[in-house]
Design an enzyme around this catalytic site. Structure first.
Site, PDB file in Angstrom:
ATOM      1  N   SER A 174      14.597   4.296   8.018  1.00  0.00           N
ATOM      2  CA  SER A 174      13.534   5.222   7.597  1.00  0.00           C
ATOM      3  C   SER A 174      12.413   5.386   8.633  1.00  0.00           C
ATOM      4  O   SER A 174      11.913   6.511   8.803  1.00  0.00           O
ATOM      5  CB  SER A 174      12.972   4.794   6.235  1.00  0.00           C
ATOM      6  OG  SER A 174      12.629   3.439   6.212  1.00  0.00           O
ATOM      7  N   GLU A 221       6.117  -3.913   7.025  1.00  0.00           N
ATOM      8  CA  GLU A 221       7.295  -4.783   6.932  1.00  0.00           C
ATOM      9  C   GLU A 221       6.799  -6.226   6.822  1.00  0.00           C
ATOM     10  O   GLU A 221       5.986  -6.667   7.640  1.00  0.00           O
ATOM     11  CB  GLU A 221       8.194  -4.588   8.160  1.00  0.00           C
ATOM     12  CG  GLU A 221       9.369  -5.538   8.271  1.00  0.00           C
ATOM     13  CD  GLU A 221      10.270  -5.602   7.032  1.00  0.00           C
ATOM     14  OE1 GLU A 221      10.761  -4.568   6.569  1.00  0.00           O
ATOM     15  OE2 GLU A 221      10.481  -6.739   6.538  1.00  0.00           O
ATOM     16  N   HIS A 260       8.342  -0.329   2.945  1.00  0.00           N
ATOM     17  CA  HIS A 260       9.344  -1.367   3.224  1.00  0.00           C
ATOM     18  C   HIS A 260      10.208  -0.828   4.380  1.00  0.00           C
ATOM     19  O   HIS A 260      11.260  -0.231   4.147  1.00  0.00           O
ATOM     20  CB  HIS A 260      10.218  -1.645   2.004  1.00  0.00           C
ATOM     21  CG  HIS A 260       9.448  -2.176   0.827  1.00  0.00           C
ATOM     22  ND1 HIS A 260       8.621  -1.396   0.069  1.00  0.00           N
ATOM     23  CD2 HIS A 260       9.380  -3.432   0.300  1.00  0.00           C
ATOM     24  CE1 HIS A 260       8.078  -2.141  -0.895  1.00  0.00           C
ATOM     25  NE2 HIS A 260       8.527  -3.371  -0.768  1.00  0.00           N
ATOM     26  N   ASP A 264      10.851   1.654  -0.706  1.00  0.00           N
ATOM     27  CA  ASP A 264      12.273   1.289  -0.619  1.00  0.00           C
ATOM     28  C   ASP A 264      12.419  -0.234  -0.603  1.00  0.00           C
ATOM     29  O   ASP A 264      12.811  -0.820   0.407  1.00  0.00           O
ATOM     30  CB  ASP A 264      12.850   1.925   0.667  1.00  0.00           C
ATOM     31  CG  ASP A 264      14.313   1.613   0.859  1.00  0.00           C
ATOM     32  OD1 ASP A 264      15.006   1.304  -0.137  1.00  0.00           O
ATOM     33  OD2 ASP A 264      14.773   1.677   2.021  1.00  0.00           O
ATOM     34  N   HIS A 320      18.201   8.749   3.032  1.00  0.00           N
ATOM     35  CA  HIS A 320      17.641   9.393   4.225  1.00  0.00           C
ATOM     36  C   HIS A 320      17.857  10.907   4.222  1.00  0.00           C
ATOM     37  O   HIS A 320      17.063  11.641   4.815  1.00  0.00           O
ATOM     38  CB  HIS A 320      18.221   8.739   5.489  1.00  0.00           C
ATOM     39  CG  HIS A 320      17.830   7.290   5.609  1.00  0.00           C
ATOM     40  ND1 HIS A 320      18.670   6.308   6.041  1.00  0.00           N
ATOM     41  CD2 HIS A 320      16.654   6.656   5.303  1.00  0.00           C
ATOM     42  CE1 HIS A 320      18.043   5.140   6.012  1.00  0.00           C
ATOM     43  NE2 HIS A 320      16.827   5.328   5.566  1.00  0.00           N
ATOM     44  N   ASP A 361       2.420  -6.929   3.317  1.00  0.00           N
ATOM     45  CA  ASP A 361       2.974  -6.407   2.060  1.00  0.00           C
ATOM     46  C   ASP A 361       2.738  -4.892   1.957  1.00  0.00           C
ATOM     47  O   ASP A 361       1.598  -4.425   2.071  1.00  0.00           O
ATOM     48  CB  ASP A 361       2.319  -7.135   0.881  1.00  0.00           C
ATOM     49  CG  ASP A 361       2.888  -6.649  -0.435  1.00  0.00           C
ATOM     50  OD1 ASP A 361       3.966  -7.133  -0.813  1.00  0.00           O
ATOM     51  OD2 ASP A 361       2.281  -5.759  -1.060  1.00  0.00           O
ATOM     52  N   GLY A 362       3.806  -4.155   1.685  1.00  0.00           N
ATOM     53  CA  GLY A 362       3.740  -2.697   1.724  1.00  0.00           C
ATOM     54  C   GLY A 362       2.983  -2.075   0.564  1.00  0.00           C
ATOM     55  O   GLY A 362       2.207  -1.132   0.763  1.00  0.00           O
TER      56      GLY A 362
HETATM   57  N1  SAM Z   1      13.366   1.507   4.355  1.00  0.00           N
HETATM   58  C1  SAM Z   1      14.345   0.927   5.264  1.00  0.00           C
HETATM   59  C2  SAM Z   1      15.281   2.025   5.688  1.00  0.00           C
HETATM   60  O1  SAM Z   1      15.525   2.966   4.915  1.00  0.00           O
HETATM   61  O2  SAM Z   1      15.766   1.980   6.833  1.00  0.00           O
HETATM   62  C3  SAM Z   1      15.106  -0.206   4.625  1.00  0.00           C
HETATM   63  C4  SAM Z   1      14.238  -1.206   3.937  1.00  0.00           C
HETATM   64  S1  SAM Z   1      15.076  -2.564   3.224  1.00  0.00           S
HETATM   65  C5  SAM Z   1      15.863  -1.901   1.836  1.00  0.00           C
HETATM   66  C6  SAM Z   1      13.723  -3.428   2.527  1.00  0.00           C
HETATM   67  C7  SAM Z   1      12.812  -4.089   3.564  1.00  0.00           C
HETATM   68  O3  SAM Z   1      11.605  -4.482   2.917  1.00  0.00           O
HETATM   69  C8  SAM Z   1      13.369  -5.334   4.211  1.00  0.00           C
HETATM   70  O4  SAM Z   1      13.306  -5.193   5.602  1.00  0.00           O
HETATM   71  C9  SAM Z   1      12.452  -6.461   3.746  1.00  0.00           C
HETATM   72  O5  SAM Z   1      12.238  -7.451   4.724  1.00  0.00           O
HETATM   73  C10 SAM Z   1      11.174  -5.701   3.494  1.00  0.00           C
HETATM   74  N2  SAM Z   1      10.259  -6.300   2.514  1.00  0.00           N
HETATM   75  C11 SAM Z   1      10.528  -7.129   1.473  1.00  0.00           C
HETATM   76  N3  SAM Z   1       9.413  -7.346   0.744  1.00  0.00           N
HETATM   77  C12 SAM Z   1       8.419  -6.631   1.333  1.00  0.00           C
HETATM   78  C13 SAM Z   1       7.050  -6.409   1.016  1.00  0.00           C
HETATM   79  N4  SAM Z   1       6.478  -7.001  -0.045  1.00  0.00           N
HETATM   80  N5  SAM Z   1       6.341  -5.578   1.805  1.00  0.00           N
HETATM   81  C14 SAM Z   1       6.914  -4.986   2.894  1.00  0.00           C
HETATM   82  N6  SAM Z   1       8.205  -5.152   3.244  1.00  0.00           N
HETATM   83  C15 SAM Z   1       8.948  -5.967   2.468  1.00  0.00           C
END
Ligand code: SAM
Length: 283
Positions: free
Chosen positions: A106, A124, A42, A169, A19, A148-149
Site C-alpha cells: 500500500s 508501521e 498499517h 489494514d 490494492h 501505532d497507526g
Molecule cells: N497495508 C499493507 C499493504 O497493503 O501492503 C499491509 C499491512 S499488513 C496487513 C499489517 C501491518 O501492520 C504489519 O506490517 C504489522 O507489522 C503492522 N502493525 C501491526 N500492528 C500495528 C499497529 N498497531 N500500528 C501500526 N502498524 C501495525
C-alpha cells in the site's frame, strides 16, 4: 504480539482486491486539484521482492497477482481501471522487467500517485517491518512513522488539507483489533465528516468480521460501501476464504467501476471465486 509479517502473503488475492480498490479510490480523488492527506495506518514494508525466503515459503502470489499478470494484455483491453492498475504494476518491477519480480504494498500504491500538494503518513509498528519501509525510496511529502497507526491517525485529526483518505489494514492478530477499527472510524467521522476511509478485513471461519460489520451498522455511521471477494466456502477451509473491503464516503461511481473490474478479475482467482458489492449502510 507482533508476529505477522506481510511478506509471507504479498501479492495474494486479498492484496489484489485491496490494492485495486485503493487504486480506484485514488483515481477518483485525483480528478480534483485540492490537496489530499493520505494516511496508511498499517503500512508494512512498502514493496515486496517475490524472491525472498518469506514470500517464497507460501507463494500466495501464485494464486493472486500472477494469474492477472499472465492475462494482463487481455485484462487491459477489457477494462480501463485494470489497464491503469496493471501499468502501475509494471512500473513497480525492476528495470521495467517483463517478469513479475516484485509486488507493491500500500505505501507504494499511495506514494506513486502523490502530487506535490498532497501528503502521506505511513505508520508501521513492527521495528523490522519499519526498517524495510525506511529503506524504500519515497517522495519527500511521504513521512514514515514508527508507531501505532490508529493512535497516530487520531492525533492527526482534523487534517490541514481539504481532503483526507485513510487506509486501515490491520493484521487482526488481536481480537480487539476489530473493535478498535470501529472506534477509529467513528472518531474519524466525527472530526473529518467527508474523509474517505478504506478498511480491509479477512473472511475467516471464526467469522469475527461479522461482529465488525454489525458494530459498524449499529454505530450510526452512514455511507459505508462494502465489497467482498470469496474464494471458497467457510466450511471448506481452515484459512482465509475471502477478503472484504469497506469504504466510508466512497467517491460517486466507485461501485460500478470496481464491479466491472472485479468481474474480469474474479474468474481468474479460482473456480469458486465470486465477488459482490453494495451499500453496507446507505446515506
Ligand atoms: N497495508 C499493507 C499493504 O497493503 O501492503 C499491509 C499491512 S499488513 C496487513 C499489517 C501491518 O501492520 C504489519 O506490517 C504489522 O507489522 C503492522 N502493525 C501491526 N500492528 C500495528 C499497529 N498497531 N500500528 C501500526 N502498524 C501495525
Amino acid at each position: 504480539m507482533l508476529a505477522y509479517q506481510h511478506a509471507y502473503h504479498a501479492g495474494n488475492f486479498a492484496d489484489v482486491h485491496k490494492h485495486l480498490t485503493l487504486f480506484s479510490v485514488i483515481q477518483y480523488l485525483l480528478r480534483k486539484n485540492s490537496p489530499i492527506t493520505y494516511v496508511d495506518t498499517h503500512a508494512g514494508r512498502g514493496r515486496y521482492p517475490l524472491g525472498t525466503v518469506e514470500t517464497r515459503k507460501l507463494m500466495e502470489y501464485r494464486t493472486g497477482v500472477v494469474p492477472l499478470w499472465q492475462a494482463r494484455h487481455e485484462l487491459a483491453t477489457a477494462n480501463t481501471l485494470l489497464e491503469a492498475w496493471l501499468d502501475r504494476l509494471q512500473e513497480a518491477q525492476d528495470a521495467q522487467s517483463a517478469r513479475l519480480t516484485h509486488y507493491p504494498g500500500s505505501p507504494w500504491w499511495l506514494a506513486h500517485e502523490l502530487r506535490p500538494q498532497d501528503r502521506l503518513s505511513l505508520f508501521e509498528l513492527h521495528p523490522g517491518e519499519h526498517r524495510h519501509l525506511e529503506a524504500q525510496a519515497l517522495p519527500t511529502n511521504a513521512r514514515r512513522v514508527h508507531g501505532d497507526g490508529l493512535a497516530g491517525l487520531a492525533r492527526m485529526l482534523p487534517v490541514a488539507t481539504p481532503r483526507l483518505c485513510v487506509l486501515i489494514d490491520p493484521s487482526y492478530e488481536r481480537k480487539d483489533e476489530y473493535q478498535e477499527v470501529v472506534t477509529a472510524l467513528c472518531r474519524l467521522a466525527g472530526k473529518a465528516r467527508h474523509g474517505v476511509v478504506l478498511v480491509w478485513y479477512p473472511l475467516l471461519p471464526a467469522g469475527r468480521h461479522r461482529e465488525l460489520l454489525a458494530s459498524l451498522r449499529d454505530s450510526g455511521l452512514r455511507k459505508l460501501w462494502q465489497s467482498e471477494l470469496q474464494l471458497a466456502e467457510p466450511s471448506d477451509t481452515h484459512g482465509m476464504y475471502g477478503s472484504g473491503m469497506l469504504v466510508l464516503n466512497p467517491p460517486w461511481g466507485l461501485g460500478e467501476t470496481l464491479a466491472a473490474a472485479m468481474a474480469e478479475v474474479t474468474p481468474r482467482l479460482g473456480p469458486a471465486a465470486r465477488h459482490r458489492s453494495g451499500w453496507w449502510v446507505e446515506e
